[in-house]
Design a protein around this motif. Structure first.
Motif, PDB file in Angstrom:
ATOM      1  N   SER A 188      45.822  39.767  52.445  1.00 44.37           N
ATOM      2  CA  SER A 188      45.960  38.885  52.357  1.00 44.37           C
ATOM      3  C   SER A 188      46.364  37.284  52.566  1.00 44.37           C
ATOM      4  O   SER A 188      46.674  36.860  52.418  1.00 44.37           O
ATOM      5  N   HIS A 189      44.767  37.436  51.587  1.00 45.48           N
ATOM      6  CA  HIS A 189      44.471  35.579  51.732  1.00 45.48           C
ATOM      7  C   HIS A 189      45.079  36.117  49.583  1.00 45.48           C
ATOM      8  O   HIS A 189      45.152  34.588  49.418  1.00 45.48           O
ATOM      9  N   ILE A 190      45.397  37.174  49.113  1.00 46.03           N
ATOM     10  CA  ILE A 190      46.508  37.216  47.775  1.00 46.03           C
ATOM     11  C   ILE A 190      47.856  36.548  47.529  1.00 46.03           C
ATOM     12  O   ILE A 190      48.174  37.000  48.528  1.00 46.03           O
ATOM     13  N   SER A 191      47.511  35.174  47.346  1.00 46.72           N
ATOM     14  CA  SER A 191      49.118  34.924  47.108  1.00 46.72           C
ATOM     15  C   SER A 191      50.012  35.543  45.870  1.00 46.72           C
ATOM     16  O   SER A 191      49.349  36.060  45.121  1.00 46.72           O
ATOM     17  N   PRO A 192      51.269  36.136  45.995  1.00 48.82           N
ATOM     18  CA  PRO A 192      52.321  36.872  45.236  1.00 48.82           C
ATOM     19  C   PRO A 192      52.196  35.896  44.221  1.00 48.82           C
ATOM     20  O   PRO A 192      52.217  36.557  43.382  1.00 48.82           O
ATOM     21  N   CYS A 193      51.984  34.965  43.564  1.00 49.88           N
ATOM     22  CA  CYS A 193      52.130  33.974  42.190  1.00 49.88           C
ATOM     23  C   CYS A 193      50.709  34.771  41.524  1.00 49.88           C
ATOM     24  O   CYS A 193      51.318  34.535  39.765  1.00 49.88           O
ATOM     25  N   HIS A 194      49.724  35.007  42.091  1.00 47.88           N
ATOM     26  CA  HIS A 194      48.503  35.151  41.366  1.00 47.88           C
ATOM     27  C   HIS A 194      48.104  36.562  41.169  1.00 47.88           C
ATOM     28  O   HIS A 194      47.043  37.175  40.382  1.00 47.88           O
ATOM     29  N   VAL A 195      49.612  38.037  41.160  1.00 48.27           N
ATOM     30  CA  VAL A 195      48.656  38.800  41.456  1.00 48.27           C
ATOM     31  C   VAL A 195      49.896  39.684  39.954  1.00 48.27           C
ATOM     32  O   VAL A 195      50.471  38.668  39.419  1.00 48.27           O
ATOM     33  N   ALA A 196      49.450  40.201  39.581  1.00 44.35           N
ATOM     34  CA  ALA A 196      49.831  40.490  37.361  1.00 44.35           C
ATOM     35  C   ALA A 196      50.825  42.391  37.614  1.00 44.35           C
ATOM     36  O   ALA A 196      51.238  42.225  37.224  1.00 44.35           O
ATOM     37  N   SER A 197      49.880  42.844  38.561  1.00 42.98           N
ATOM     38  CA  SER A 197      50.684  44.047  38.781  1.00 42.98           C
ATOM     39  C   SER A 197      50.268  44.450  40.384  1.00 42.98           C
ATOM     40  O   SER A 197      48.660  44.130  40.944  1.00 42.98           O
ATOM     41  N   ILE A 208      38.671  60.149  43.155  1.00 44.54           N
ATOM     42  CA  ILE A 208      37.753  58.680  42.820  1.00 44.54           C
ATOM     43  C   ILE A 208      37.116  57.854  43.449  1.00 44.54           C
ATOM     44  O   ILE A 208      36.179  57.361  42.798  1.00 44.54           O
ATOM     45  N   TYR A 209      37.996  57.308  44.915  1.00 42.70           N
ATOM     46  CA  TYR A 209      37.325  57.025  45.780  1.00 42.70           C
ATOM     47  C   TYR A 209      36.487  57.459  46.893  1.00 42.70           C
ATOM     48  O   TYR A 209      35.952  56.729  47.922  1.00 42.70           O
ATOM     49  N   GLY A 210      36.688  58.986  46.450  1.00 39.02           N
ATOM     50  CA  GLY A 210      36.075  59.647  47.779  1.00 39.02           C
ATOM     51  C   GLY A 210      36.582  59.831  48.973  1.00 39.02           C
ATOM     52  O   GLY A 210      38.162  59.838  49.098  1.00 39.02           O
ATOM     53  N   SER A 211      35.974  60.096  50.201  1.00 33.42           N
ATOM     54  CA  SER A 211      36.504  59.598  51.229  1.00 33.42           C
ATOM     55  C   SER A 211      37.572  58.388  51.823  1.00 33.42           C
ATOM     56  O   SER A 211      38.223  57.870  52.459  1.00 33.42           O
ATOM     57  N   ARG A 212      37.118  57.493  51.047  1.00 35.55           N
ATOM     58  CA  ARG A 212      37.709  56.649  51.723  1.00 35.55           C
ATOM     59  C   ARG A 212      38.809  56.006  51.245  1.00 35.55           C
ATOM     60  O   ARG A 212      39.389  55.690  51.054  1.00 35.55           O
ATOM     61  N   GLY A 213      38.905  57.008  50.427  1.00 39.57           N
ATOM     62  CA  GLY A 213      40.714  56.955  49.631  1.00 39.57           C
ATOM     63  C   GLY A 213      41.639  57.720  49.953  1.00 39.57           C
ATOM     64  O   GLY A 213      43.032  57.648  49.050  1.00 39.57           O
ATOM     65  N   ALA A 214      41.087  58.267  51.449  1.00 42.20           N
ATOM     66  CA  ALA A 214      42.090  59.999  51.516  1.00 42.20           C
ATOM     67  C   ALA A 214      43.562  58.888  51.776  1.00 42.20           C
ATOM     68  O   ALA A 214      44.303  59.927  52.255  1.00 42.20           O
ATOM     69  N   ASN A 215      43.360  57.726  52.528  1.00 39.34           N
ATOM     70  CA  ASN A 215      44.748  57.129  53.300  1.00 39.34           C
ATOM     71  C   ASN A 215      45.669  56.475  51.503  1.00 39.34           C
ATOM     72  O   ASN A 215      46.369  55.941  52.327  1.00 39.34           O
ATOM     73  N   GLY A 216      45.146  57.365  50.654  1.00 43.46           N
ATOM     74  CA  GLY A 216      45.342  56.623  49.262  1.00 43.46           C
ATOM     75  C   GLY A 216      44.729  55.100  49.039  1.00 43.46           C
ATOM     76  O   GLY A 216      44.153  54.476  50.085  1.00 43.46           O
ATOM     77  N   VAL A 217      45.606  54.422  47.619  1.00 39.63           N
ATOM     78  CA  VAL A 217      45.006  53.488  47.078  1.00 39.63           C
ATOM     79  C   VAL A 217      45.997  52.503  47.302  1.00 39.63           C
ATOM     80  O   VAL A 217      46.719  53.147  45.657  1.00 39.63           O
ATOM     81  N   VAL A 218      45.767  50.858  47.182  1.00 36.77           N
ATOM     82  CA  VAL A 218      46.772  49.935  46.680  1.00 36.77           C
ATOM     83  C   VAL A 218      45.679  49.116  45.458  1.00 36.77           C
ATOM     84  O   VAL A 218      44.627  48.441  45.842  1.00 36.77           O
ATOM     85  N   LEU A 219      45.771  49.549  44.233  1.00 36.49           N
ATOM     86  CA  LEU A 219      45.293  49.224  43.069  1.00 36.49           C
ATOM     87  C   LEU A 219      45.903  47.655  42.792  1.00 36.49           C
ATOM     88  O   LEU A 219      47.307  47.883  42.693  1.00 36.49           O
ATOM     89  N   ILE A 220      45.129  46.301  42.794  1.00 35.16           N
ATOM     90  CA  ILE A 220      45.570  45.004  42.767  1.00 35.16           C
ATOM     91  C   ILE A 220      45.361  44.071  41.397  1.00 35.16           C
ATOM     92  O   ILE A 220      44.090  44.367  41.805  1.00 35.16           O
ATOM     93  N   GLU A 221      45.636  43.971  40.822  1.00 33.33           N
ATOM     94  CA  GLU A 221      45.363  43.399  39.279  1.00 33.33           C
ATOM     95  C   GLU A 221      45.710  41.411  39.351  1.00 33.33           C
ATOM     96  O   GLU A 221      46.916  41.536  39.180  1.00 33.33           O
ATOM     97  N   THR A 222      44.749  41.188  39.269  1.00 27.90           N
ATOM     98  CA  THR A 222      45.210  39.386  39.810  1.00 27.90           C
ATOM     99  C   THR A 222      45.076  38.363  38.316  1.00 27.90           C
ATOM    100  O   THR A 222      44.652  39.412  37.099  1.00 27.90           O
ATOM    101  N   LYS A 223      45.693  38.135  37.837  1.00 28.18           N
ATOM    102  CA  LYS A 223      46.331  37.079  36.627  1.00 28.18           C
ATOM    103  C   LYS A 223      44.664  36.591  36.703  1.00 28.18           C
ATOM    104  O   LYS A 223      43.782  36.244  35.233  1.00 28.18           O
ATOM    105  N   ARG A 224      43.520  36.223  37.209  1.00 32.55           N
ATOM    106  CA  ARG A 224      42.416  36.059  36.938  1.00 32.55           C
ATOM    107  C   ARG A 224      41.793  37.178  36.346  1.00 32.55           C
ATOM    108  O   ARG A 224      40.905  36.812  35.249  1.00 32.55           O
ATOM    109  N   GLY A 225      42.294  37.680  37.061  1.00 33.61           N
ATOM    110  CA  GLY A 225      40.651  39.501  36.703  1.00 33.61           C
ATOM    111  C   GLY A 225      41.645  39.339  35.100  1.00 33.61           C
ATOM    112  O   GLY A 225      40.821  40.445  34.540  1.00 33.61           O
ATOM    113  N   GLY A 226      42.334  39.357  34.922  1.00 38.50           N
ATOM    114  CA  GLY A 226      43.240  40.277  33.778  1.00 38.50           C
ATOM    115  C   GLY A 226      42.562  39.335  32.371  1.00 38.50           C
ATOM    116  O   GLY A 226      42.874  39.337  31.403  1.00 38.50           O
ATOM    117  N   GLU A 227      41.987  37.798  32.280  1.00 38.27           N
ATOM    118  CA  GLU A 227      41.437  36.964  31.798  1.00 38.27           C
ATOM    119  C   GLU A 227      40.528  37.348  30.892  1.00 38.27           C
ATOM    120  O   GLU A 227      39.667  38.477  31.833  1.00 38.27           O
TER     121      GLU A 227
END
Length: 227
Positions: A188-197, A208-227
């Motif tokens: 909720s704290h992530i601004s859409p403007c900071h999202v790369a994908s 690959i995320y084990g039981s934690r990924g049983a409900n599916g996984v949302v992968l967010i890459e931010t512009k800062r993370g891609g730098e």
């Protein structure tokens, strides 16, 4: 002297039989994501030195030796290895984990690993090429209704991303959030403007995320993370 040569000949014959007895032909199949077959995937037997590529259905057949190790390698997948032992009865089924980046999706299709349409159905992707992310007030508004099979339930700070077709192993139906490679409790704290994908993975692809990924996984890459 004749007895000596006969003994040597018998030893060579028996040694040949012994070597052949230790050789096994292993058949199998390589899949990824939602059980998609992976074609042109490299399979190597460490001890026998044999190498093969999977066919269009992800199938392979390879010569191995006793206690051999099969190595599975692909340019956009995490490598896997399987040790051949008495528990394996001539067949191996291997699920390889795809590294879901936009560039890897192009490579997966380009290398002929998977069909483009099947890949699109297994992974939902949204990048800045789709539209201007800054047009949305929050991350949940950005996601809502724009990724196939993905719902946003609730509103505000308590909203949750739910991926249809996944099975929950706990009381929550919320997907697992991974931001720049790190698992987080909330996005909720992530601004859409900071999202790369944004990428959404469900079913076998989330294993690959084990039981934690049983409900599916949302992968967010931010512009800062891609730098």
């Amino acid at each position: 002297m004749k007895t000596y040569f006969f003994s040597i000949l018998l030893f060579v014959i028996l040694a040949g039989f012994s070597t052949n007895a230790q050789t096994r032909i292993i058949e199998g199949q390589v899949t990824t994501l939602d059980n998609l077959p992976v074609a042109n995937f490299e399979v190597h037997a460490k001890k026998s030195g044999a190498g093969i590529s999977t066919d269009s259905l992800g199938r392979f057949s390879i010569v191995t030796k006793e206690k051999d190790v099969l190595l599975f390698k692909g340019k956009v997948f995490r490598n896997e290895r399987v040790r051949i032992n008495e528990k394996i009865i001539d067949s191996v089924f291997v699920h390889v984990n795809f590294i879901p980046t936009p560039e890897n999706k192009k490579r997966a299709v380009g290398y002929g690993y998977v069909d483009e349409n099947e890949l699109i159905n297994s992974i939902s992707h949204m990048g800045p090429e789709n539209e201007d992310f800054c047009n949305y007030s929050d991350i949940f508004e950005l996601i809502r209704g724009r990724l196939p099979g993905v719902e946003v339930r609730g509103g505000g700070q308590n909203a949750e991303v739910v991926i249809r077709g996944t099975s929950s192993l706990n009381l929550s139906s919320c997907a697992l959030y991974v931001v720049d490679g790190v698992v987080v409790r909330s996005i909720s704290h992530i601004s859409p403007c900071h999202v790369a994908s944004i990428d959404v993975i469900k079913d076998a692809g989330s294993s690959i995320y084990g039981s934690r990924g049983a409900n599916g996984v949302v992968l967010i890459e931010t512009k800062r993370g891609g730098e």
